[in-house]
Enzyme design. Sequence first.
Site, short mmCIF file in Angstrom:
data_model
loop_
_atom_site.label_atom_id
_atom_site.label_comp_id
_atom_site.label_asym_id
_atom_site.label_seq_id
_atom_site.Cartn_x
_atom_site.Cartn_y
_atom_site.Cartn_z
N SER A 149 15.23 5.23 -1.85
CA SER A 149 14.13 6.20 -1.96
C SER A 149 12.79 5.56 -2.29
O SER A 149 12.22 5.76 -3.37
CB SER A 149 14.50 7.26 -2.98
OG SER A 149 15.69 7.86 -2.57
N ARG A 164 6.11 -0.37 0.40
CA ARG A 164 5.72 -0.83 -0.93
C ARG A 164 6.68 -0.25 -1.95
O ARG A 164 7.26 0.81 -1.73
CB ARG A 164 4.28 -0.44 -1.28
CG ARG A 164 4.03 1.00 -1.64
CD ARG A 164 2.57 1.34 -1.52
NE ARG A 164 2.13 1.25 -0.14
CZ ARG A 164 2.34 2.19 0.78
NH1 ARG A 164 3.01 3.29 0.48
NH2 ARG A 164 1.89 2.05 2.01
N ASP A 202 15.75 10.02 -0.26
CA ASP A 202 16.36 11.13 -1.01
C ASP A 202 15.86 12.50 -0.53
O ASP A 202 16.60 13.48 -0.53
CB ASP A 202 16.16 10.98 -2.54
CG ASP A 202 14.74 10.68 -2.95
OD1 ASP A 202 13.85 10.62 -2.09
OD2 ASP A 202 14.50 10.47 -4.17
#
Length: 482
Positions: A149, A164, A202
């Site tokens: 996630s 990132r 997620d």
Amino acid sequence: MAVGSLADAPKDLLSEIKHLEELFTIDTAKLKEISSHFEIELEKGLSVEGGTIPMNPTWVMSYPTGHETGTYLALDMGGTNLRVCQVTLTEQKSGFDIIQSKYRMPEELKTGDAEELWEYIADCLMQFIETYYGDSTKLDKIPLGFTFSYPATQNYIDEGILQRWTKGFDIAGVEGHNVVPMFQAALARRGVPIKLSALINDTTGTLVASGYTDPKMRIGCIFGTGCNAAYMEDCGSIPKLAYMNLPPDTPMAINCEWGAFDNEHKVLPMTPYDIIIDKDSPRPGQQAFEKMIAGLYLGEIFRQIMVDLYDNNEAHIFAGQDISKLRKPYSLDSSFLSAIEEDPFENLSETLGLFQDKLNISPNLPELELIRRICELIGTRAARLSACGVAAISRKKGYQSCHVGADGTVFNKYPHFKARVAAALCEILDWPDKTDPKEEDPIEILAAEDGSGVGAALIAALTLQRVKDGNMHGILHPENFS
Ligand code: BGC
């Protein structure tokens, strides 16, 4: 003890409260402005040039029907825990059985070495397999849905190039790289019998898991350590995928990565506290929206305000007390604020206890009331800003009425969060008054099914099925799907 109210607070505190109210209150007009800008940014993210919000296509290309079956592994690399699940999608419509183990995600790993992270994950998986499946050397490879996630570019469903780190993770050598080969190399070194069928976010898992049991689900949201949403787009509305020549009405789940909304600071009413949090974070300039909303930051916003009131202002709170514990960054998490907002006593005696136990500070009654008000301001702002994102997706898609599946500690545990989001949605979208208070809102945010467990398994199942049906779009390693 006589019950105090803010009206009895000393003048200095009152003016501090007033100032903070001005900083943190977002009125209807501002909500509407933020939400309109959000809608434009969602669109931009789908364009060839791109925008601030990544709007990552995920190669999840359908909702489940409720008739998926089979046994899958799901791995959830969350912020706090690592969870491994064996999910069986049963013959019964929308049915599932789940066995799961949680492993603590050691804090050092989050800012440590990439190799150690993958080794740790492989070890946990191996332990789970040996416990529930027996001798790993005798097993066929088990299909796995990996919930990773963090923002990742997915040219394929079995690829994830980390854009990132977010949520305080900061591990060198992973950003800009596909995490799947790193993960698989660690599995191979240990002989863990797994084939990766899908790397998922997620939010996408939440959307799919909730869609499995509720056909009105259109958006999956996480309001937890981080915050984000996913929804189903038509490929014809994703200019950056035009080169693939997919039929325009093909569905494609988009992981918005809306935590990055307004990184250029055009509309969000950032306070000096938000600015400090951003500056001191491992990725300054990133996740502007998330840093005002997500659980990781709510306690820190509160802490910054408290320290500021002690140090810099006329307020002189906690006069003569040692606030060294309060000075420790990220020492308060959102559960601290939840507990304060939940304090049932007029004299805020639970809040006093919390401050004494956790921080070694004994606030007086006006200070306790200031503390409670600050929590309300932070929690309310987070909820109202969250509504801007939900409203923007709904408007973009023309959803007048739908369900939104939400998960995460802030959504599930923070008092009044749901009601505050609902109230803000009503303001943004100008819903008429209800005739019956029990009536559902047109857009109702509901507690989601388990996205990173059941959702990951469902996405693995959907992907295996679509490969079987000959739809090879977004599949990098077909050999893993046979
Ligand atoms: C991540 C998202 C994730 C969200 C909720 C954010 O920090 O970038 O990928 O969906 O947190 O976990």
